[in-house]
Scaffold this motif. Sequence first.
Motif, PDB file in Angstrom:
ATOM      1  N   LEU A 165      -2.273  -4.039  -3.286  1.00 51.33           N
ATOM      2  CA  LEU A 165      -2.351  -3.862  -4.822  1.00 51.33           C
ATOM      3  C   LEU A 165      -3.572  -4.153  -4.951  1.00 51.33           C
ATOM      4  O   LEU A 165      -4.427  -3.684  -5.854  1.00 51.33           O
ATOM      5  N   ASP A 166      -3.866  -5.603  -4.733  1.00 49.80           N
ATOM      6  CA  ASP A 166      -5.184  -6.031  -5.179  1.00 49.80           C
ATOM      7  C   ASP A 166      -6.266  -5.349  -4.310  1.00 49.80           C
ATOM      8  O   ASP A 166      -7.599  -5.225  -5.161  1.00 49.80           O
TER       9      ASP A 166
ATOM     10  N   ASN B  62       5.115  17.119  -6.246  1.00 53.11           N
ATOM     11  CA  ASN B  62       6.695  16.728  -6.646  1.00 53.11           C
ATOM     12  C   ASN B  62       7.066  15.486  -5.754  1.00 53.11           C
ATOM     13  O   ASN B  62       8.288  15.144  -5.473  1.00 53.11           O
ATOM     14  N   MET B  63       6.013  14.411  -5.424  1.00 53.73           N
ATOM     15  CA  MET B  63       6.367  13.126  -5.045  1.00 53.73           C
ATOM     16  C   MET B  63       6.158  12.121  -6.085  1.00 53.73           C
ATOM     17  O   MET B  63       5.070  12.340  -6.971  1.00 53.73           O
ATOM     18  N   PHE B  64       6.681  10.850  -5.865  1.00 58.66           N
ATOM     19  CA  PHE B  64       6.007   9.751  -6.990  1.00 58.66           C
ATOM     20  C   PHE B  64       4.758   9.618  -6.478  1.00 58.66           C
ATOM     21  O   PHE B  64       4.150   9.561  -5.643  1.00 58.66           O
ATOM     22  N   PRO B  65       3.984   9.086  -7.808  1.00 60.88           N
ATOM     23  CA  PRO B  65       2.673   8.845  -7.515  1.00 60.88           C
ATOM     24  C   PRO B  65       2.666   7.177  -7.078  1.00 60.88           C
ATOM     25  O   PRO B  65       3.521   6.631  -6.985  1.00 60.88           O
ATOM     26  N   LEU B  66       1.447   6.646  -6.698  1.00 62.97           N
ATOM     27  CA  LEU B  66       1.355   5.484  -6.251  1.00 62.97           C
ATOM     28  C   LEU B  66       1.986   4.203  -7.136  1.00 62.97           C
ATOM     29  O   LEU B  66       2.689   3.669  -6.229  1.00 62.97           O
TER      30      LEU B  66
ATOM     31  N   LEU C  27       5.058   1.995  -5.305  1.00 61.61           N
ATOM     32  CA  LEU C  27       5.083   0.673  -5.439  1.00 61.61           C
ATOM     33  C   LEU C  27       6.193   0.009  -6.005  1.00 61.61           C
ATOM     34  O   LEU C  27       6.941  -0.744  -5.402  1.00 61.61           O
ATOM     35  N   SER C  28       6.497   0.553  -7.198  1.00 62.47           N
ATOM     36  CA  SER C  28       7.690  -0.094  -8.024  1.00 62.47           C
ATOM     37  C   SER C  28       9.014   0.218  -7.333  1.00 62.47           C
ATOM     38  O   SER C  28       9.844  -0.876  -7.200  1.00 62.47           O
TER      39      SER C  28
ATOM     40  N   PHE D  69       9.667   3.391   3.624  1.00 59.71           N
ATOM     41  CA  PHE D  69       9.234   4.863   3.226  1.00 59.71           C
ATOM     42  C   PHE D  69       8.450   4.790   1.995  1.00 59.71           C
ATOM     43  O   PHE D  69       7.334   5.263   2.118  1.00 59.71           O
ATOM     44  N   HIS D  70       8.847   4.200   1.005  1.00 58.61           N
ATOM     45  CA  HIS D  70       7.844   4.119  -0.216  1.00 58.61           C
ATOM     46  C   HIS D  70       6.546   3.185   0.063  1.00 58.61           C
ATOM     47  O   HIS D  70       5.700   3.626  -0.441  1.00 58.61           O
ATOM     48  N   TYR D  71       6.872   2.234   0.838  1.00 52.07           N
ATOM     49  CA  TYR D  71       5.578   1.307   0.938  1.00 52.07           C
ATOM     50  C   TYR D  71       4.511   1.974   1.824  1.00 52.07           C
ATOM     51  O   TYR D  71       3.456   2.084   1.524  1.00 52.07           O
TER      52      TYR D  71
END
Length: 177
Positions: free
Chosen positions: A25-26, A50-54, A58-59, A144-146
Motif C-alpha cells: 500500500l505504501d 466485474n472484479m473488485f477494484p484495488l 485490499l480491504s 487470492f485477494h492479496y
Amino acid sequence: MSEINLYHASVPVFIRYLNQIELLLDKAKCFAISQSMEEATLLVAGLADNMFPLGQQLSTAIGFSLRACCPLARQDIKNYHPESVSYDNLHKQIRETRCYLEQLRPEQFEGAEGLSIATTAGFAELELAAGEYLQAYMLPNFFFHYSMCYAILRKMDCPLSKQDFDGFHQYPMGFSF
C-alpha cells in the motif's frame, strides 16, 4: 486435512502478510504520487469490470485474516472494514486488524481442531472442519485477494517485484525476467 497447530498456521502468517500488504500500500501511494495520480485512481483500478477494484481487494484480504482467526479462537468475527476506501483508511484497517491478531494467544486455539465452522462463500453456505476451514478456504481466499492487489498494481505499471509480495525474494535494481 492433517492435524495442524491452528494458531501457528494462522495468526503469525496473517500478521506477516498484513505487514506485506502495508508495504504494498505504501509503494502504491508513492507510485501514485510520482505519477501525479489522484488518490482514488489506483484504488478504483481493477483487472476486469466485474472484479473488485484495488481498494476493495485490499480491504477484503485484510478482512479474511479476521474471518479466519476469530472463529478458530472462538471469538466473534471483528470487522474493521472502512466506511470509505482511502490509503489512510486502509492503513487504519491494517493497524486495527494486526493489533487484534497480536492479542490472540495460542491457548485460545487449543481444541479448535474439533470445531465445525459455518461460513459463506459467495452465495454458498458452508460447514467446514476447522483445519479445512483454515487450509482449504480461508488461506486461499486471503492470498487470492492479496494476489489480485499485486496484479492490479502491476497492471497499472507500479514497479513491484516478487520481493514486494512475499518479502523473501531479492532482485538487483533493474532486474527483469
